[in-house]
Enzyme design. Structure first.
Site, PDB file in Angstrom:
ATOM      1  N   ARG A 160       0.894  -1.391   0.103  1.00 52.51           N
ATOM      2  CA  ARG A 160      -0.076   0.022  -0.025  1.00 52.51           C
ATOM      3  C   ARG A 160       0.738   1.366  -0.063  1.00 52.51           C
ATOM      4  O   ARG A 160       0.445   2.326   0.545  1.00 52.51           O
ATOM      5  CB  ARG A 160      -1.035   0.183   1.121  1.00 52.51           C
ATOM      6  N   SER A 234     -11.303  -0.656   2.448  1.00 49.65           N
ATOM      7  CA  SER A 234     -10.650  -0.745   3.524  1.00 49.65           C
ATOM      8  C   SER A 234     -10.197   0.634   4.422  1.00 49.65           C
ATOM      9  O   SER A 234      -9.609   1.475   3.455  1.00 49.65           O
ATOM     10  CB  SER A 234      -9.306  -1.609   3.408  1.00 49.65           C
ATOM     11  N   GLU A 330      -5.774   3.804   5.814  1.00 55.35           N
ATOM     12  CA  GLU A 330      -5.400   3.655   4.450  1.00 55.35           C
ATOM     13  C   GLU A 330      -5.899   4.647   3.511  1.00 55.35           C
ATOM     14  O   GLU A 330      -5.035   5.279   2.678  1.00 55.35           O
ATOM     15  CB  GLU A 330      -5.545   2.434   3.774  1.00 55.35           C
TER      16      GLU A 330
END
Ligand code: FAD
Length: 339
Positions: A160, A234, A330
């Site tokens: 990520r 998410s 995130e």
């Protein structure tokens, strides 16, 4: 400068505003705008499909969107180089490549957003990450208007993460991304429920299209559709811990869900931890933890960015109390408050 409303431009469906919003359909338009506005002191922020953002109140930025369209294919023997404009919808690109018999993106089906954002956090799902297919990207430097090519190595991809979240954060607007796909399938079936979903087929019958269909079915079953229930996927990253912390946690919580990484560290399932902290389905007004997937925060209707942020802080605090592990967002938080 007038305020621009952003409710329809973020997948949380949150009412927010920004100083100005400019959409470009080509590199030359971007360069011309940057030249014209080079003495403008307004801060700039690049927006794609708005599916990884939490907007809070007024965002004091000019939002720029690279809506560059078009996909080019160059066949090289068994491989094909695919160059897609930043404004191409990611899932449509996945579908188009599969239809043409170019494989590699099947596990990344149904990820919302545009091609230009895909390298930013090195999008990933079901055991595949963008970096596995990535060749290079083209971007324009906001400060100079110069067009620059970034190679795989220069992007510094990790879980990520890319250099565009680190050293080069906010400095470049990506205009196109080139990927290397293959005409020969190399199926990744061992992540999540893919194999289970395809158990009616024998291994040699399974095609990339079957894998894509399975991923779409699994994702649709557990992730809320932003068109029906506002969310940004998410909300938190899965935290990565060293072996000492992992061993301590595993002794305390034998059912701990974790994946060992090649460097010997462990990625913990944040969704499982949130669930264990008793928060799956938890609601604070119109901000909620999704009932099926605790990693996803949702907007039940009229939640503000602040409501979602308040919930996220509460979730993070509860996870820290129970596991001693810090979970971090995130999503990009933008506006009147930050994490
Ligand atoms: C239901 C749902 C499921 C999701 N599932 C996944 C998943 O499985 N895996 C995953 O990795 N992500 C997932 N996401 C998150 C999201 O889809 C990705 O992060 C996606 O890449 C965001 O694309 P976007 O165009 O909407 O970017 P935005 O949300 O608009 O922007 C995200 C970031 O990219 C930057 N950016 C966008 N475009 C450009 C550009 N052209 N140049 C430079 N910077 C740019 C922005 O500044 C921002 O920092 C999910 C989101 C939702 C809503």
């Amino acid at each position: 400068m007038s305020k621009v409303t952003l409710k329809g431009l973020n997948s949380f469906g949150i009412a927010a505003s920004c100083s100005d919003f400019v959409r470009f359909s080509s590199e030359t338009e971007i360069q011309a705008w940057l030249t014209k506005n080079k003495n403008n002191s307004e801060q700039l922020f690049i927006i794609g499909g708005g599916s990884n953002l939490l907007l809070i109140g007024h965002v004091p930025f000019v939002l720029l969107q690279a809506d560059v369209q078009g996909v080019e294919y160059i066949e090289q023997g068994n491989e094909v180089l695919v160059t897609a404009g930043a404004g191409v919808n990611w899932h449509q690109l996945v579908m188009e490549t599969l239809d043409k018999g170019y494989y590699g993106l099947e596990n990344l089906s149904l990820i919302p957003g545009n091609v230009g954002a895909a390298p930013i956090q090195n999008i990933g799902a079901y055991g595949v990450e963008l970096k596995d297919l990535f060749v290079e990207l083209e971007a324009i430097e906001l400060a100079t208007g110069d067009k620059i090519t970034f190679t795989h190595q220069e992007c510094d991809f990790a879980y990520r993460y890319s250099i565009f979240k680190g050293q080069y954060k906010g400095q470049y607007i990506i205009t196109s991304v080139t990927l290397r796909l293959s005409k020969t399938p190399d199926l990744k079936l061992d992540y999540g429920l893919i194999r289970q979903e395809l158990e009616h087929l024998s291994e040699d019958q399974i095609t990339p299209k079957n894998v894509s269909d399975a991923v779409i079915k699994i994702r649709s079953g557990k992730l809320p559709d932003p068109n029906e229930l506002g969310n940004a996927g998410s909300f938190f990253k899965n935290p990565i811990v060293d072996e000492v912390i992992y061993t301590r946690l595993k002794a305390q919580f034998p059912n701990l869900v974790a994946f060992e990484l090649p460097d010997g560290r462990f990625k913990l399932a944040a969704g499982w931890m949130i669930d264990q902290a008793g928060l799956k389905g938890y609601r604070l007004g119109d901000a909620g933890v999704h009932k099926k997937q605790a990693l996803v925060l949702v907007n039940y209707g009229d939640a503000t960015g602040k409501d979602i942020l308040q919930l996220a802080r509460y979730v993070s605090q509860k996870v820290k109390q129970k596991f001693g592990v810090i979970i971090e967002p995130e999503v990009w938080i933008l506006g009147e408050e930050s994490w």
